[in-house]
Design an enzyme around this catalytic site. Structure first.
Site, PDB file in Angstrom:
ATOM      1  N   ASN A  39       0.847  -1.192   0.000  1.00 33.90           N
ATOM      2  CA  ASN A  39       0.000   0.000   0.000  1.00 33.90           C
ATOM      3  C   ASN A  39       0.884   1.244   0.000  1.00 33.90           C
ATOM      4  O   ASN A  39       1.954   1.275   0.618  1.00 33.90           O
ATOM      5  CB  ASN A  39      -1.002  -0.002   1.169  1.00 33.90           C
ATOM      6  N   GLU A  52      -2.794  -4.772  -3.046  1.00 28.56           N
ATOM      7  CA  GLU A  52      -3.258  -5.640  -4.139  1.00 28.56           C
ATOM      8  C   GLU A  52      -3.196  -4.896  -5.472  1.00 28.56           C
ATOM      9  O   GLU A  52      -2.809  -5.461  -6.506  1.00 28.56           O
ATOM     10  CB  GLU A  52      -4.699  -6.096  -3.881  1.00 28.56           C
ATOM     11  N   CYS A  86     -10.550  -3.832  -4.093  1.00 27.41           N
ATOM     12  CA  CYS A  86      -9.501  -4.802  -4.456  1.00 27.41           C
ATOM     13  C   CYS A  86     -10.102  -6.148  -4.835  1.00 27.41           C
ATOM     14  O   CYS A  86      -9.552  -6.866  -5.667  1.00 27.41           O
ATOM     15  CB  CYS A  86      -8.498  -4.948  -3.321  1.00 27.41           C
TER      16      CYS A  86
HETATM   17  N1  THU Z   1      -5.146  -1.725   2.544  1.00 27.19           N
HETATM   18  C1  THU Z   1      -4.559  -2.503   1.593  1.00 27.19           C
HETATM   19  O1  THU Z   1      -3.478  -2.179   1.075  1.00 27.19           O
HETATM   20  N2  THU Z   1      -5.184  -3.636   1.223  1.00 27.19           N
HETATM   21  C2  THU Z   1      -6.321  -4.103   1.780  1.00 27.19           C
HETATM   22  O2  THU Z   1      -6.810  -5.143   1.359  1.00 27.19           O
HETATM   23  C3  THU Z   1      -6.951  -3.383   2.884  1.00 27.19           C
HETATM   24  C4  THU Z   1      -6.416  -2.030   3.152  1.00 27.19           C
HETATM   25  C5  THU Z   1      -4.451  -0.502   2.957  1.00 27.19           C
HETATM   26  C6  THU Z   1      -5.054   0.785   2.471  1.00 27.19           C
HETATM   27  C7  THU Z   1      -4.526   1.766   3.503  1.00 27.19           C
HETATM   28  O3  THU Z   1      -3.237   2.204   3.087  1.00 27.19           O
HETATM   29  C8  THU Z   1      -4.382   0.944   4.757  1.00 27.19           C
HETATM   30  O4  THU Z   1      -4.438  -0.410   4.360  1.00 27.19           O
HETATM   31  C9  THU Z   1      -5.458   1.210   5.787  1.00 27.19           C
HETATM   32  O5  THU Z   1      -6.717   1.131   5.228  1.00 27.19           O
END
Ligand code: THU
Length: 130
Positions: A39, A52, A86
């Site tokens: 992320n 993702e 996602c």
């Molecule tokens: N996040 C992801 O990268 N993937 C997920 O499946 C759930 C949430 C990230 C987005 C954000 O940067 C952080 O987690 C908190 O929501």
């Protein structure tokens, strides 16, 4: 190295200064290649992207579009649940039976599938009259 291990390793590079919630994702394509993502947050919060989405972008940049397996990991009490967006993004490139392993950094694992994560997926069929 398993796909969960790939996700665990790349997670360290997540850029999450706002949520402090680092996520790593890894996917294997049908030819056996592995792509990873993290992320990437932004001070303008809605501009952040999920792990993702990063892995999917890397896959497409390499010229590939068919996912065979996915793993996602975070430091959460329960295996991290991919967000709705996602789930739809994964469904674009994976058939419903593709295995998705959701993991915690503590070692909890939950196995599911792309289809189970998104019942009622929006698909090309819905646009068949266009
Ligand atoms: N996040 C992801 O990268 N993937 C997920 O499946 C759930 C949430 C990230 C987005 C954000 O940067 C952080 O987690 C908190 O929501």
């Amino acid at each position: 190295m398993s796909l969960v291990d790939d996700a665990r390793k790349v997670r360290e590079n997540a850029y999450a200064p706002y949520s402090k919630f680092k996520v790593g994702a890894a996917l294997r394509t049908i030819d056996g290649s592995v792509f990873v993502g993290v992320n990437v947050e932004n001070v303008a919060y809605p501009e952040g992207t999920c792990a993702e989405a990063g892995a999917i972008a890397a896959m497409c940049a390499a010229g590939q579009t068919r996912i065979a397996e996915v793993a996602v990991i975070a430091d959460s009490p329960e295996p991290v649940s991919p967000c709705g967006g996602c789930r739809q993004k994964l469904a674009e490139f994976a058939s419903a039976d593709v295995k998705v392993t959701l993991a915690t950094t503590d070692g909890l694992l939950q196995e599911t599938t792309v289809g189970a994560l998104l019942p009622g997926v929006f698909s090309q069929d819905h646009m068949s009259r266009t």
